[in-house]
Write a protein that holds these residues in place. Structure first.
Motif: not given
Ligand code: ADP
Ligand code: MG
Length: 442
Positions: A197-201, A230-232
């Motif tokens: 999760r951390k990586r992608y966020r 999260a990204l959006y």
């Protein structure tokens, strides 16, 4: 070493592929954990690199008794035995070591906006991608590209990535849905979900190719849903590609599908004849292959629906011409590309397909057509059904009748299963290819 490597490759690819692509090449030398492979021209090397780079690396590495190995392609002139002026043409393809999952593949530098030919079918998608590449996170979010096989989805996604990488310092992740799925699976297995999760966020732009493969993968969908949100919310750019429209993916949760439609959906349509000609001209020019006008006409009128095939035929012609030292003519094009264009659909009988499958899997015809559902029968049966659909013009109900009177929904299900499985199952893919080849040859 090379003989052994060839032997290894022979066991992994259909004969026709082997003959076309591996007999003309040789191992030039191994230096600093890099195998230098001699190829007849840059085009040939390029194609081998994209399609069989990892296999070549794996084969040579195995023949040497293991270890990590990269491959590099050098162009030899005339005599294959002694390369003259070896010219490094391609980046090394790292041997994919199957044990450790890779984290997102590199962008393909060959896929840029510059070498994307714009025409009626792709104008809109191209413009949308350009806009996103110019202003990630600001233009359209998410950008959802959909279109059939070989129409340029992967090319466009990479073009965005390459453009953004060149002009900004943004952190980009480009990966296939399969890779994302593998990461999720591994994170679950090793209890590393938080890391994932951390990586992608922390990424500024996330691009996922072939998102239709999320179908049926609930846990991956769940994870993707959170990453997406999260990204959006952080106004980070998201780009997705799919071979179908969000609404046509029933096995993907509604909340995800609706998100796919929040931004812009741009479709890719098959190229019209002008675009096909433009693509052929551009590619042959780029690769230094001289195509006479009548061959361009011939190719652009026979290869209609798929740019990958158009490109593949050009590669084959170029390779053939350079291997035989002849100039490309219409006659040659017709001969070399016979199996790509011939009306093979009509000549294949379902019985031939069934027989080939029975022989391959050691099952009896009566068993193949029976209703028994043991695993050893279901698998070949589904493959036979799939091939009947692929290689003949028969309808689903017709195929059903040839399998002891099965319902058409059974056939549809089988075709879907196989089509889906072959995407991630390399061995299955090869089995299908070699069966097809056998059937078409007989
Ligand atoms: P998809 O991902 O939609 O299946 P790809 O992006 O892999 O298709 O495209 C297939 C091949 O066709 C690639 O080699 C790509 O470079 C080429 N191609 C597709 N569209 C174009 C285009 N408009 N101009 C030049 N090459 C193209
Ligand atoms: Mg693709």
């Amino acid at each position: 070493v090379w003989q052994e490597a060839l032997h290894y490759i022979q066991g992994k690819v259909p004969k026709q592929v082997y003959d076309t692509w591996f007999t003309p090449v040789h191992l030039d030398r191994i230096e600093n954990s890099t195998a230098h492979i001699g190829v007849p021209n840059k085009f040939f090397g390029d194609w081998l690199h994209t399609h069989y780079g990892p296999l070549l690396a794996e084969a040579v590495a195995t023949a040497r008794g293991g270890g990590d190995l990269a491959v590099n392609f050098v162009v030899f002139q005339k005599s294959p035995a002694r390369p003259v002026e070896p010219q490094a043409v391609l980046n090394a393809a790292k041997a994919a070591s199957p044990a450790k999952p890779r984290r997102g593949i590199q962008l393909n530098p060959k896929y840029t906006f510059k070498n994307f030919v714009v025409g009626a079918g792709n104008q809109f998608a191209h413009a949308a991608c350009m806009a996103v590449a110019e202003q990630p996170g600001k233009a359209y979010n998410p950008l959802f590209i959909y279109g059939g096989v070989g129409l340029g989805k992967t090319h466009l996604l990479n073009a965005i990535g390459n453009h953004v990488a060149e002009h900004t310092d943004l952190r980009i992740a480009y990966l296939t849905t399969e890779q994302f799925t593998n990461e999720v699976i591994n994170s679950i297995r090793y209890d590393k979900m938080m890391d994932l999760r951390k990586r992608y966020r922390h990424i500024d732009m996330l691009m996922i190719d072939d998102i239709q493969f999320l179908a049926g993968k609930e846990r991956t969908q769940e994870e993707f849903f959170h990453t997406f949100n999260a990204l959006y919310e952080a106004h980070k750019q998201i780009v997705l590609s799919s071979d179908r429209f969000p609404k046509d993916m029933p096995d993907i949760e509604e909340r995800l599908r609706s998100r796919f439609e929040w931004g812009l959906i741009a479709d890719l349509q098959p190229p019209d004849v002008e675009t096909r000609i433009a693509i052929l001209r551009k590619k042959s020019e780029d690769e230094g292959v001289t195509l006479p006008e009548d061959v361009i006409q011939f190719l652009s009128t026979t290869m209609k629906s798929n740019i990958r095939e158009l490109e593949g035929s050009l590669v084959r012609l170029g390779a053939y011409a350079s291997l035989t030292g002849q100039v490309i003519t219409l006659e040659m094009a017709k001969t070399v590309l016979r199996d790509l264009i011939g009306d093979k659909k009509k000549v294949v009988a379902m019985e031939d397909i069934q027989e080939a499958v029975c022989a391959q899997f050691h099952v009896k015809m009566t068993e193949l057509k029976s209703r028994r559902r043991s695993k050893t029968l279901v698998h070949p049966r589904q493959i036979a059904m799939y091939l009947c659909r692929e290689l003949t013009d028969a309808s689903y109900p017709e195929i059903g009748r040839h399998f002891g009177g099965k319902d058409h929904t059974t056939i549809i299900h089988a075709c879907r299963q196989v089509a889906k499985a072959k995407e991630s199952d390399h061995a299955l893919h090869q089995t299908l290819e070699s069966l097809k080849e056998q059937i078409l040859r007989s």
